[in-house]
Design an enzyme around this catalytic site. Structure first.
Site, PDB file in Angstrom:
ATOM      1  N   GLU A 199      -9.785   8.850  -0.193  1.00 39.64           N
ATOM      2  CA  GLU A 199      -9.461   9.692   0.959  1.00 39.64           C
ATOM      3  C   GLU A 199      -8.902  11.008   0.458  1.00 39.64           C
ATOM      4  O   GLU A 199      -8.604  11.166  -0.730  1.00 39.64           O
ATOM      5  CB  GLU A 199      -8.436   9.008   1.872  1.00 39.64           C
ATOM      6  CG  GLU A 199      -7.086   8.738   1.204  1.00 39.64           C
ATOM      7  CD  GLU A 199      -6.166   7.928   2.092  1.00 39.64           C
ATOM      8  OE1 GLU A 199      -6.667   7.193   2.950  1.00 39.64           O
ATOM      9  OE2 GLU A 199      -4.941   8.047   1.916  1.00 39.64           O
TER      10      GLU A 199
ATOM     11  N   ASN B  21       0.803  -1.213   0.000  1.00 40.77           N
ATOM     12  CA  ASN B  21       0.000   0.000   0.000  1.00 40.77           C
ATOM     13  C   ASN B  21       0.842   1.273   0.000  1.00 40.77           C
ATOM     14  O   ASN B  21       0.333   2.359   0.263  1.00 40.77           O
ATOM     15  CB  ASN B  21      -0.949   0.026   1.209  1.00 40.77           C
ATOM     16  CG  ASN B  21      -1.825  -1.207   1.261  1.00 40.77           C
ATOM     17  OD1 ASN B  21      -2.506  -1.526   0.298  1.00 40.77           O
ATOM     18  ND2 ASN B  21      -1.774  -1.921   2.372  1.00 40.77           N
TER      19      ASN B  21
END
Length: 666
Positions: free
Chosen positions: A288, A235
Site C-alpha cells: 500500500e 499489524n
C-alpha cells in the site's frame, strides 16, 4: 513561506511538527478536544483552539470543526500529521476551496493512493507486483467468507481507508473471516469514518520494508532509502530501523525506482511511503501507499540528515526540492522503539491513567551516537482511553547496527515511566533477542517468539550475578546510611556486615563485600569477583553503575528486605539478607493468590460495547463473551473453559476498570 500553520492532530506528532515550524520561524496553532485541554501540544503551540468533546469522531476528525478553527486562527496552511484527517481527500478539498495550503499530497493523489483498493489497481496497472486479493468492496460477512475461501486461507481483512494497524484482521478459517470482517468494519468506522473493507492473501513469513519518497510540484521525485518495520504486533509496528539489515543495494534501488514511478504516476507531491512485503529471496510486492508522514519517519531523518517535516512544508509552499537522488546517502544506523500504554503482562492490552513519573533519557547528539525522543506527554499528564496508546518514539543512532542496538538498550533501561502499564520491558527484551540482533526476523517475529504472550525476561546466570552484585553493593550503601541516621555508633561502617545472601529469580547467591572509597568488590561463593562502582544514592529511582567492567542501568524501587529492580526487560524482586535472615526466610510460607477462575475480569480500562451471553447460558471454551473497546481498538474476551454464566455485572455502554468483574460462572 507560510507565516502561520495549523496542526490538525494531537500528541507526539503535533509536538514534532511544532518543533520544525519553530525552527523555521513559523507560528503554530494547535487544536484540542476536552480530553486534551492540558496536553503538551497545546502548551507548545503559539495558540490553541478548542474543537469539541473527547471522542475523535466528535472533534479531531470533524472537518467542519477543524475548518472553523482554521478560519478563527487565520492559518495559511495545515499539517495533518498522521491518522485522523491526514488521508481524507474531503479534508484536502475543503482546504483547497478555502484557499488554505495542505501540507501533504494533492487531493487526487490521496484518492488514488490513500484508498487501499484503488492503489492496488493502479500499482498493478503500473507493472508493480501486488499481493493476490479481492479489490472490490465487500457488502457483508457472508460475502467476506466466500471471497476468503476463493483466495485461500490465511487472508488479511483490511480497512480500505485504514492505517496504523486499525481495522485489520488475519483470518485462518471461515469463523475468523466472519468475525474479523465485522470487527474490522467497526474499527474502521470508529477510526476513519469509513467502514469499507477488502481482503487479500496473507503472505506468511514476510518482511515489511517500506520506501520513503519525497516529491515536489516541479517534477522532482526521490526516495530516501528504506525502513525495516517487521517487528509488529496486531499489524501495528513496534520497532523500526533504517536501513534494513536484509536489503542489498540492488534490491534497494529497484524498490526505490518502483516507489518513485508509482508516485509520479499519480502526480504525488510531499512526503509519502510505499510499503512492500519482501520474501526470503528478496522478491518484493506492493502492499500500500501511505499518503502522509509515517510514524517511523525519524529513523529516515537520522540516517539521511533530512528533516522530512521541513521538506513537506517547503513543498507545500511551492519550493523545489533542494536535494537530488545523488545527495541521498546512508549514514550509520537508526532504530525506533514505540513506547505504548499497553501492558505486556496482560496481553498488551491498553492501559490508561496518570503518568506519576515520566523521565525519558536525556536527548543528545554527537559523532558517536544520538538519542532522540519524540513525545506528546509529560509527568503528571493523563493517558486517555479515547486515542492511540502511543506515549513516545524513542530513537537511537550510531555508526553501525550493533552500536545503535546497544545505545537503545541503555536508553530503554534509563527511561523512567510509572503510573500505567507500558511496553518498555518488552522493547528491552526484543533488543536482546538473538533473532533481532542477527537481523533474521519477519512480521511473524512476535507471534513466533512470544506465542503465549510476554511474561518478562529471565536473566542469564551472568546477567543475574551482575544484578546481584549491584544489589549487594547498593544495599551496603543503604545500610551505612541507615546506621548513620540511627546514631548508634560513631564508626558506622563497622555495624555493616560483609556477608550477605542475595535472592533473585529463586536463586540464592551468597556474597562477601570488600569496600573501599572507590567502590566495592563483590565475591561470589565460587570465588568469582565483580567490581561495582556507582554514584548512586539511596532513594534515587535510577542507578547507573559499572559492574564487572561494563555499564549497568537499573530502575530501583525499595521493597521490604530488598529492592524491585528492572533492567533489560526483567522485573525482579531482589532480596538482600544477612545469613541469619536468609535462613529464616526459607521457612516463610508463600502467600496464596485469590481464586478468580470463576470470574471474567476486565483486563484493561475500556468501554463494554457488546455482550454476547446471557445469565444461565452454557458457554464453550473459546466462545466470545463480550467486546471491550479501548484506544480505538476492539478486544473480544473469550471463555477460557466450559461453564455456565451465573451472573452478569455490567452491560453495554458501561465504562470498566482493570480487574472489574464482568461475568461470574457457576
Amino acid at each position: 513561506m507560510f507565516k502561520k500553520i495549523l496542526i490538525a492532530n494531537r500528541g507526539e506528532i503535533a509536538c514534532r511538527v511544532i518543533k520544525t515550524a519553530r525552527k523555521m520561524g513559523i507560528a503554530t496553532v494547535a487544536i484540542y478536544s476536552d480530553a486534551d485541554r492540558d496536553a503538551l501540544h497545546v502548551q507548545m503551540a503559539d495558540e490553541a483552539i478548542h474543537i469539541g468533546p473527547a471522542p475523535a469522531n466528535q472533534s479531531y476528525i470533524v472537518i467542519d470543526k477543524v475548518m472553523d478553527a482554521i478560519r478563527q486562527s487565520g492559518a495559511e496552511a495545515v499539517h495533518p500529521g498522521y491518522g485522523f484527517l491526514s488521508e481524507n481527500p474531503k479534508f484536502a478539498a475543503a482546504l483547497d476551496e478555502a484557499g488554505v495550503a495542505f501540507i501533504g499530497p494533492p487531493k487526487g493523489a490521496i484518492e488514488a493512493m490513500g484508498d487501499k483498493i484503488t492503489s492496488k489497481k493502479l500499482a498493478d496497472e503500473a507493472g508493480v507486483s501486488t499481493v493476490p486479493g479481492h479489490m472490490g468492496l465487500i457488502e457483508d460477512a457472508d460475502e467476506a467468507v466466500k471471497i476468503a475461501q476463493d483466495i485461500g486461507y490465511p487472508v488479511m481483512i483490511k480497512a480500505s481507508a485504514g492505517g496504523g494497524g486499525k481495522g485489520m484482521r488475519i483470518a485462518w478459517n471461515d469463523a475468523e473471516a466472519r468475525e474479523g470482517f465485522q470487527s474490522s468494519k467497526n474499527e474502521a468506522a470508529s477510526s476513519f469514518g469509513d467502514d469499507r473493507i477488502f481482503i487479500e492473501k496473507f503472505v506468511t513469513q514476510p518482511r515489511h520494508i517500506e520506501i520513503q519518497v519525497l516529491a515536489d510540484a516541479h517534477g522532482n521525485t526521490i526516495y530516501l532509502n528504506e525502513r525495516e518495520c517487521s517487528i509488529q504486533r496486531r499489524n501495528q509496528k513496534v520497532i523500526e530501523e533504517a536501513p534494513s539489515p536484509f536489503l542489498d543495494e540492488k534490491t534497494r534501488k529497484a524498490m526505490g525506482k518502483q516507489a518513485c514511478d508509482l508516485a509520479e504516476a499519480v502526480g504525488y507531491t510531499s512526503a509519502g511511503t510505499v510499503e512492500f512485503i519482501v520474501d526470503g529471496d528478496k522478491n518484493f510486492y506492493f502492499l500500500e501507499m501511505n499518503t502522509r508522514l509515517q510514524v517511523e519517519h525519524p529513523v529516515t531523518e537520522l540516517i539521511t540528515g533530512i528533516d522530512l517535516v521541513e521538506q513537506m512544508i517547503r513543498v507545500a509552499a511551492g519550493e523545489k526540492l533542494s536535494i537530488s537522488q545523488k545527495d541521498v546517502g546512508i549514514n550509520g544506523w537508526a532504530i525506533e522503539s514505540r513506547l505504548y500504554a499497553e501492558d505486556p503482562y496482560r496481553g498488551f492490552l491498553p492501559s490508561i491513567g496518570r503518568l506519576s513519573r515520566y523521565r525519558p533519557p536525556a536527548e543528545l547528539q554527537d559523532d558517536r551516537h544520538i538519542v532522540r525522543n519524540d513525545t506528546g506527554v509529560y509527568e503528571g499528564g493523563e493517558i486517555s482511553m479515547y486515542y492511540d496508546p502511543m506515549i513516545a518514539k524513542l530513537c537511537t543512532w550510531a555508526p553501525d547496527r550493533a552500536q545503535a542496538i546497544e545505545a537503545m538498550r541503555v536508553a530503554l533501561d534509563s527511561f523512567e515511566l510509572e503510573g500505567i502499564g507500558h511496553n518498555l520491558p518488552f522493547l528491552s527484551a526484543v533488543m536482546d533477542h538473538p533473532k533481532f540482533v542477527s537481523g533474521d526476523m519477519t512480521t511473524a517475529f512476535i507471534g513466533e517468539e512470544y506465542p503465549d504472550g510476554f511474561d518478562g525476561v529471565q536473566l542469564s546466570d551472568h546477567a543475574l550475578r551482575r544484578v546481584a552484585s549491584a544489589a549487594a553493593a547498593m544495599n551496603r550503601v543503604a545500610e551505612i546510611r541507615r546506621t548513620r541516621l540511627s546514631g548508634r555508633m560513631d564508626n558506622h561502617e563497622r555495624k555493616v556486615g560483609r556477608d550477605w545472601v542475595v535472592l533473585a529469580q529463586n536463586v540464592e547467591m551468597p556474597v562477601t563485600i570488600d569496600a573501599d572509597r572507590d567502590g566495592a568488590t563483590v565475591r561470589h561463593e565460587d570465588g568469582t569477583e565483580m567490581r561495582v562502582t556507582s554514584d548512586w544514592v539511596p532513594g534515587q529511582p535510577l542507578a547507573r553503575l559499572t559492574v564487572d567492567g561494563a555499564p549497568l542501568v537499573l530502575k530501583i524501587g525499595r521493597e521490604t528486605g530488598g529492592y524491585r529492580i528492572r533492567t533489560r526487560g526483567a522485573d525482579l524482586s531482589v532480596r538482600v539478607y544477612s545469613p541469619r535472615q536468609a535462613e529464616l526466610a526459607r521457612h516463610m510460607p508463600e502467600k496464596a493468590e485469590a481464586d478468580t477462575s470463576k470470574m471474567l475480569l476486565c483486563p484493561m480500562p475500556g468501554l463494554l460495547v457488546k455482550l454476547d451471553v446471557e445469565e444461565g447460558e452454557a458457554v464453550e471454551q473459546g466462545q466470545a463473551l463480550c467486546t471491550i473497546e479501548a484506544m480505538k481498538m476492539e478486544n473480544i474476551l473469550r471463555a477460557e473453559r466450559k461453564g455456565i454464566v451465573s451472573k452478569i455485572n455490567a452491560g453495554p455502554g458501561d465504562s470498566l476498570a482493570v480487574d472489574e468483574v464482568i461475568l461470574e460462572f457457576e
